[in-house]
Design a protein around this motif. Structure first.
Motif, PDB file in Angstrom:
ATOM      1  N   TYR A   1       5.046   8.374   0.959  1.00  0.00           N
ATOM      2  CA  TYR A   1       5.717   9.318   0.070  1.00  0.00           C
ATOM      3  C   TYR A   1       5.377  10.659   0.087  1.00  0.00           C
ATOM      4  CZ  TYR A   1       9.239   6.227  -2.145  1.00  0.00           C
ATOM      5  OH  TYR A   1      10.318   5.427  -2.326  1.00  0.00           O
ATOM      6  N   ALA A   2       6.090  11.668  -0.143  1.00  0.00           N
ATOM      7  CA  ALA A   2       5.844  13.091  -0.556  1.00  0.00           C
ATOM      8  C   ALA A   2       4.961  12.839  -2.067  1.00  0.00           C
ATOM      9  CB  ALA A   2       6.974  14.189  -0.457  1.00  0.00           C
ATOM     10  N   ALA A   3       3.934  13.294  -1.971  1.00  0.00           N
ATOM     11  CA  ALA A   3       3.174  13.072  -3.575  1.00  0.00           C
ATOM     12  C   ALA A   3       4.046  13.292  -4.838  1.00  0.00           C
ATOM     13  CB  ALA A   3       1.668  13.629  -3.422  1.00  0.00           C
TER      14      ALA A   3
ATOM     15  N   PRO B   1       4.569  14.068   6.430  1.00  0.00           N
ATOM     16  CA  PRO B   1       4.841  13.163   7.369  1.00  0.00           C
ATOM     17  C   PRO B   1       3.635  12.452   7.968  1.00  0.00           C
ATOM     18  CG  PRO B   1       5.607  15.545   7.746  1.00  0.00           C
ATOM     19  CD  PRO B   1       4.888  15.400   6.503  1.00  0.00           C
ATOM     20  N   ILE B   2       2.309  12.910   7.793  1.00  0.00           N
ATOM     21  CA  ILE B   2       1.110  12.139   7.959  1.00  0.00           C
ATOM     22  C   ILE B   2       1.006  10.716   7.012  1.00  0.00           C
ATOM     23  CG2 ILE B   2      -1.599  12.066   8.511  1.00  0.00           C
ATOM     24  CD1 ILE B   2       0.398  14.037  10.293  1.00  0.00           C
ATOM     25  N   ALA B   3       1.792  11.087   5.775  1.00  0.00           N
ATOM     26  CA  ALA B   3       1.614   9.830   5.025  1.00  0.00           C
ATOM     27  C   ALA B   3       2.371   8.727   5.503  1.00  0.00           C
ATOM     28  CB  ALA B   3       2.033  10.192   3.583  1.00  0.00           C
ATOM     29  N   LEU B   4       3.840   9.201   6.120  1.00  0.00           N
ATOM     30  CA  LEU B   4       4.770   8.402   6.755  1.00  0.00           C
ATOM     31  C   LEU B   4       4.175   7.714   7.793  1.00  0.00           C
ATOM     32  CD1 LEU B   4       7.958  10.439   6.620  1.00  0.00           C
ATOM     33  CD2 LEU B   4       7.463   8.607   5.026  1.00  0.00           C
ATOM     34  N   GLU B   5       3.494   8.383   8.638  1.00  0.00           N
ATOM     35  CA  GLU B   5       2.814   7.924   9.936  1.00  0.00           C
ATOM     36  C   GLU B   5       1.673   6.941   9.703  1.00  0.00           C
ATOM     37  OE1 GLU B   5       3.576   7.728  12.990  1.00  0.00           O
ATOM     38  OE2 GLU B   5       1.892   7.426  13.881  1.00  0.00           O
ATOM     39  N   GLY B   6       0.831   7.135   8.316  1.00  0.00           N
ATOM     40  CA  GLY B   6      -0.102   6.306   8.087  1.00  0.00           C
ATOM     41  C   GLY B   6       0.548   4.850   7.738  1.00  0.00           C
ATOM     42  N   ALA B   7       1.621   5.063   6.835  1.00  0.00           N
ATOM     43  CA  ALA B   7       2.200   3.810   6.365  1.00  0.00           C
ATOM     44  C   ALA B   7       2.784   3.103   7.506  1.00  0.00           C
ATOM     45  CB  ALA B   7       3.227   4.254   5.451  1.00  0.00           C
ATOM     46  N   LEU B   8       3.450   3.605   8.536  1.00  0.00           N
ATOM     47  CA  LEU B   8       4.029   2.998   9.680  1.00  0.00           C
ATOM     48  C   LEU B   8       2.885   2.298  10.524  1.00  0.00           C
ATOM     49  CD1 LEU B   8       6.248   2.551  11.871  1.00  0.00           C
ATOM     50  CD2 LEU B   8       5.886   4.823  12.698  1.00  0.00           C
ATOM     51  N   LYS B   9       1.898   2.976  10.746  1.00  0.00           N
ATOM     52  CA  LYS B   9       0.530   2.303  11.636  1.00  0.00           C
ATOM     53  C   LYS B   9       0.209   1.056  10.794  1.00  0.00           C
ATOM     54  CE  LYS B   9       0.879   3.913  14.522  1.00  0.00           C
ATOM     55  NZ  LYS B   9       1.598   5.219  15.177  1.00  0.00           N
ATOM     56  N   LEU B  10       0.169   1.125   9.313  1.00  0.00           N
ATOM     57  CA  LEU B  10      -0.334   0.072   8.553  1.00  0.00           C
ATOM     58  C   LEU B  10       0.368  -1.270   8.812  1.00  0.00           C
ATOM     59  CD1 LEU B  10      -3.002  -0.789   6.965  1.00  0.00           C
ATOM     60  CD2 LEU B  10      -1.604  -0.288   5.057  1.00  0.00           C
ATOM     61  N   LYS B  11       1.758  -1.039   8.511  1.00  0.00           N
ATOM     62  CA  LYS B  11       2.700  -2.050   8.525  1.00  0.00           C
ATOM     63  C   LYS B  11       2.753  -2.478  10.028  1.00  0.00           C
ATOM     64  CE  LYS B  11       6.398   1.049   7.441  1.00  0.00           C
ATOM     65  NZ  LYS B  11       7.169   1.510   6.395  1.00  0.00           N
ATOM     66  N   GLU B  12       2.870  -1.638  11.017  1.00  0.00           N
ATOM     67  CA  GLU B  12       3.215  -2.320  12.294  1.00  0.00           C
ATOM     68  C   GLU B  12       2.066  -3.061  12.886  1.00  0.00           C
ATOM     69  OE1 GLU B  12       4.158   0.539  15.507  1.00  0.00           O
ATOM     70  OE2 GLU B  12       2.556   2.080  14.712  1.00  0.00           O
TER      71      GLU B  12
ATOM     72  N   CYS C   1       0.908  -1.258  -0.008  1.00  0.00           N
ATOM     73  CA  CYS C   1       0.057  -0.173   0.010  1.00  0.00           C
ATOM     74  C   CYS C   1       0.753   1.146   0.052  1.00  0.00           C
ATOM     75  CB  CYS C   1      -0.796  -0.049   1.461  1.00  0.00           C
ATOM     76  SG  CYS C   1      -1.829   1.444   1.502  1.00  0.00           S
ATOM     77  N   LEU C   2       0.270   2.230  -0.549  1.00  0.00           N
ATOM     78  CA  LEU C   2       1.232   3.815  -0.683  1.00  0.00           C
ATOM     79  C   LEU C   2       0.326   4.680   0.025  1.00  0.00           C
ATOM     80  CD1 LEU C   2       2.561   4.228  -4.325  1.00  0.00           C
ATOM     81  CD2 LEU C   2       3.741   4.237  -2.395  1.00  0.00           C
ATOM     82  N   PHE C   3       0.978   5.444   0.809  1.00  0.00           N
ATOM     83  CA  PHE C   3       0.355   6.520   1.337  1.00  0.00           C
ATOM     84  C   PHE C   3       1.082   7.909   0.821  1.00  0.00           C
ATOM     85  CE2 PHE C   3      -2.278   4.960   5.101  1.00  0.00           C
ATOM     86  CZ  PHE C   3      -1.815   3.702   4.934  1.00  0.00           C
ATOM     87  N   LEU C   4       0.147   8.926   0.293  1.00  0.00           N
ATOM     88  CA  LEU C   4       0.739  10.000  -0.285  1.00  0.00           C
ATOM     89  C   LEU C   4       0.126  11.071   0.453  1.00  0.00           C
ATOM     90  CD1 LEU C   4       0.131   9.198  -3.954  1.00  0.00           C
ATOM     91  CD2 LEU C   4       2.250   8.637  -2.576  1.00  0.00           C
ATOM     92  N   GLY C   5       1.107  12.216   0.661  1.00  0.00           N
ATOM     93  CA  GLY C   5       0.657  13.628   1.182  1.00  0.00           C
ATOM     94  C   GLY C   5       1.750  14.743   0.691  1.00  0.00           C
ATOM     95  N   ARG C   6       1.336  15.868   0.867  1.00  0.00           N
ATOM     96  CA  ARG C   6       2.205  16.958   0.566  1.00  0.00           C
ATOM     97  C   ARG C   6       2.318  17.825   1.702  1.00  0.00           C
ATOM     98  NH1 ARG C   6       2.993  17.576  -5.668  1.00  0.00           N
ATOM     99  NH2 ARG C   6       4.680  19.120  -4.844  1.00  0.00           N
ATOM    100  N   GLY C   7       3.560  18.491   1.927  1.00  0.00           N
ATOM    101  CA  GLY C   7       3.841  19.439   2.919  1.00  0.00           C
ATOM    102  C   GLY C   7       3.676  18.769   4.112  1.00  0.00           C
ATOM    103  N   THR C   8       2.784  19.436   4.960  1.00  0.00           N
ATOM    104  CA  THR C   8       2.810  19.009   6.494  1.00  0.00           C
ATOM    105  C   THR C   8       2.146  17.550   6.417  1.00  0.00           C
ATOM    106  OG1 THR C   8       0.681  20.417   6.690  1.00  0.00           O
ATOM    107  CG2 THR C   8       2.741  21.093   7.947  1.00  0.00           C
TER     108      THR C   8
END
Ligand code: F6R
Length: 612
Positions: A501-503, A481-492, A471-478
């Motif tokens: 990723y930064a979109a 980091p929320i996309a990174l956090e979403g990916a961390l939550k899902l994988k853990e 799964c990919l999580f994408l966001g821009r600007g602030t």
């Protein structure tokens, strides 16, 4: 991570130890054990797997005693087997240990030459043999422990008992957390005060290097053999409440506690329209002189720091760097005078973050550079809070689920308070911007509540993730980091491979991953990047990707073929990262539940990472 409980009492201690171990289960572990002194002998029971296995064995053997130590082990040296489980014993000495003894190989060789036989692959067993050996030259357990401690290199906490002195427990804190629970005619130790809440709310927070002798009616603390005094602190009721209540998992409970937790966190600093006069007052002089901020943190706390970097630079024009503590501590960074070194941590005991903080302090002193240190932390009594110049508490209450949720959003709220405070002291924030951020902060708990109402809709979407591998999580600007956090939550918690990723970076590589089977989660608040983000969404759709979009209700993004949309209430762009954390937490939670994983204690993970 490993957990220690121990105690001495008039009553049978085994039930207290087991209840303590159960309360430490949330921290993650793979085996458990206890040792008691019964009729001048050490009796021991150790089991692989859950504490329930240990309970069964202890019950069937009718083990009891008035002095004992117990442990949950998260394997570092040697596999999770019965032999490697703690307590480790040598003769009539038993030891539990958290942390790592770095020079154990060298000590092991020495002990083997003296004839000691090792029955485990752990570093801990050397401690049991060393103490046993020292007891050949002294009849006193405390003296024996004081003799061997200088030989141990690393970070550790120890609980030690000896059958020949059935009225005392010796404990050591050197780089790994340990508290003393103070009772009446009974005293306890634990690596986490939560374990002892059924028996006391009075604690002594040991300091590095402390060696403690507990007897039923006395607590003596020694630093280098000199008796010292440490204050007893009483915990209030909020810290003591840690039950799941009506919720199926702690994680879900903690997700739904976020409006209240954020409210508490901001209320300590704000009155209706201003920062309170006394808020972080002690730091005024420091904030006036700082030229930049260096944030140091791990995992989710690091993601909070990444959001804050945007805020410090955009809102008050103060340069801010963010770095993962485990990298920062080893790359010999240049210490820059007039920097605020800001550690962010839920637990305040994360080994890498603490080590980075201590390195910074040491180097700044050696180089005669004036720096300031600060902690944003959820545990008022933690090492990090005690060792920094200033601190700002996140008032999230105990976070039990391994996956951090309310600690993260309260960290964001606390960071925004800090931005306002530093901006105010430096006179670098426009009055109207400050007013609108304060208003938005007060509004945040309400928007969080409204956002949580999307739970049922997000549950429906999560069904489409159950069979996915990636799964990919994408966001821009602030929201990067929320996309990174979403990916961390899902994988853990769901064990699905996920990347954040930064979109705008998509076409520089990760777009190659996108196909019919790749869910792509998009964070789309209404901010100046929204149009750019919409173009990134087109790029994904053109390659067959399926979009799951959390979009501002006024973003003009609507559901269509292979595009699922959950509308999020409108919110100030400054506080949007707090709000958009909710849907990614809920999505990860529901996917994990549907996949049948252990949501609160995901495999291989620990709540508070107190080893490197
Ligand atoms: C993830 C998570 C971890 C922690 C990290 C740092 O959900 O909880 O990534 O954020 O281990 O822990 P603290 O914040 O206690 O320093």
């Amino acid at each position: 991570m490993c957990g220690i409980v121990g105690g001495i009492a008039e009553r049978n201690i085994s039930e207290i130890l087991i209840e303590g171990l159960k309360r430490l289960e949330y921290r993650g572990y793979d085996s458990a054990g206890l040792a008691l002194i019964d009729h001048h002998h050490v009796v021991r029971e150790r089991q692989v797997g859950k504490v329930a296995n240990l309970v069964e064995a202890v019950t069937s053997r009718h083990l009891h005693g008035n002095l004992g130590i117990a442990h949950t082990r998260w394997a570092t040296h040697g596999k999770p087997t019965q032999n490697n489980a703690h307590p480790h014993a040598s003769g009539e000495v038993a030891v539990v240990h958290n942390g790592i003894i770095e020079n154990y190989q060298e000590l092991k060789q020495e002990l083997q030459q003296l004839g000691y036989v090792f029955s485990s692959e752990t570093d801990t067993e050397v401690v049991a043999h060393l103490v046993n050996h020292a007891l050949k030259s002294t009849p006193d357990l405390l003296t024996a422990v004081q003799t061997i401690v200088p030989r141990l290199k690393g970070a550790y906490a120890l609980g030690i008992i000896w059958a020949q002195q059935p009225d005392e427990l010796i404990a050591v804190r050197e780089g790994s957390p340990l508290v003393v629970g103070v009772g009446i005619g009974e005293h306890f130790i634990s690596s986490d005060q939560l374990a002892l809440l059924p028996v006391t709310n009075r604690f002594i927070y040991l300091e590095e290097g402390d060696i403690v002798r507990l007897k039923r009616n006395s607590i003596e603390i020694f630093v280098n053999t000199v008796l010292t005094h440490r204050p007893v602190k009483e915990l209030d009721a909020t810290v003591m409440s840690s039950s799941k209540g009506e919720y199926k998992h702690f994680m879900l409970k903690e997700i739904f506690e976020q409006p209240e937790a954020v409210q508490q966190t901001i209320a300590q600093a704000l009155d209706a329209e201003h920062l309170k006069a006394g808020f972080l007052e002690k730091a005024d002089g420091a904030f006036d002189t700082i030229q930049q901020i260096q944030i140091i943190a791990c995992g989710t706390s690091y993601h909070a720091g990444m959001v804050a970097k945007y805020w410090f630079e955009q809102i008050i024009g103060l340069p801010c760097q963010v770095e993962i503590a485990s990298e920062y501590r080893y790359r010999h960074p240049v210490i820059v005078a007039n920097t605020l070194y800001l550690c962010i941590s839920q637990s305040g005991e994360t080994a890498d973050s603490l080590a980075a903080l201590r390195d910074v302090q040491r180097h700044a002193k050696q180089q005669h550079k004036t720096i300031f240190t600060m902690a944003i932390c959820n545990v008022a009594t933690s090492s990090m809070v005690r060792e920094t110049d200033f601190h700002l508490l996140t008032l999230a209450g105990p976070e039990i689920g391994v996956a951090s949720t309310k600690a993260f959003t309260t960290q964001l709220a606390a960071l925004m308070l800090l931005v306002l405070k530093v901006g105010e002291i430096k006179n670098s924030i426009a009055a109207d911007l400050k007013q609108s951020v304060i208003q938005a902060l007060w509004h945040t708990p309400k928007v969080l509540n409204e956002t949580l109402k999307n739970d049922a809709e997000i549950l429906r979407l999560s069904e489409l993730f159950v069979e996915k591998q990636h799964c990919l999580f994408l966001g821009r600007g602030t929201h990067f980091p929320i996309a990174l956090e979403g990916a961390l939550k899902l994988k853990e918690i769901s064990y699905i491979h996920a990347e954040g990723y930064a979109a705008g970076e998509l076409k520089h590589g990760p777009l190659a991953l996108v196909d019919n089977d790749m869910p792509v989660v998009i964070l789309a608040p209404k901010d100046e990047m929204l149009d750019k983000l919409k173009s990134n969404m087109e790029e994904v759709q053109a390659r067959g990707g399926e979009l799951f979009v959390f979009a501002d209700e006024h973003s003009d993004i609507h559901a269509k073929d292979r595009q699922h949309v959950v509308h999020i209430p409108a919110v100030s762009e400054w506080l949007a990262p707090i709000i958009y954390s909710i849907p990614v937490q809920l999505l990860s939670y529901h996917v994990a539940v549907l996949r049948g994983t252990d949501v609160d204690q995901p495999r291989n993970l620990a709540k508070s990472v107190t080893v490197e």
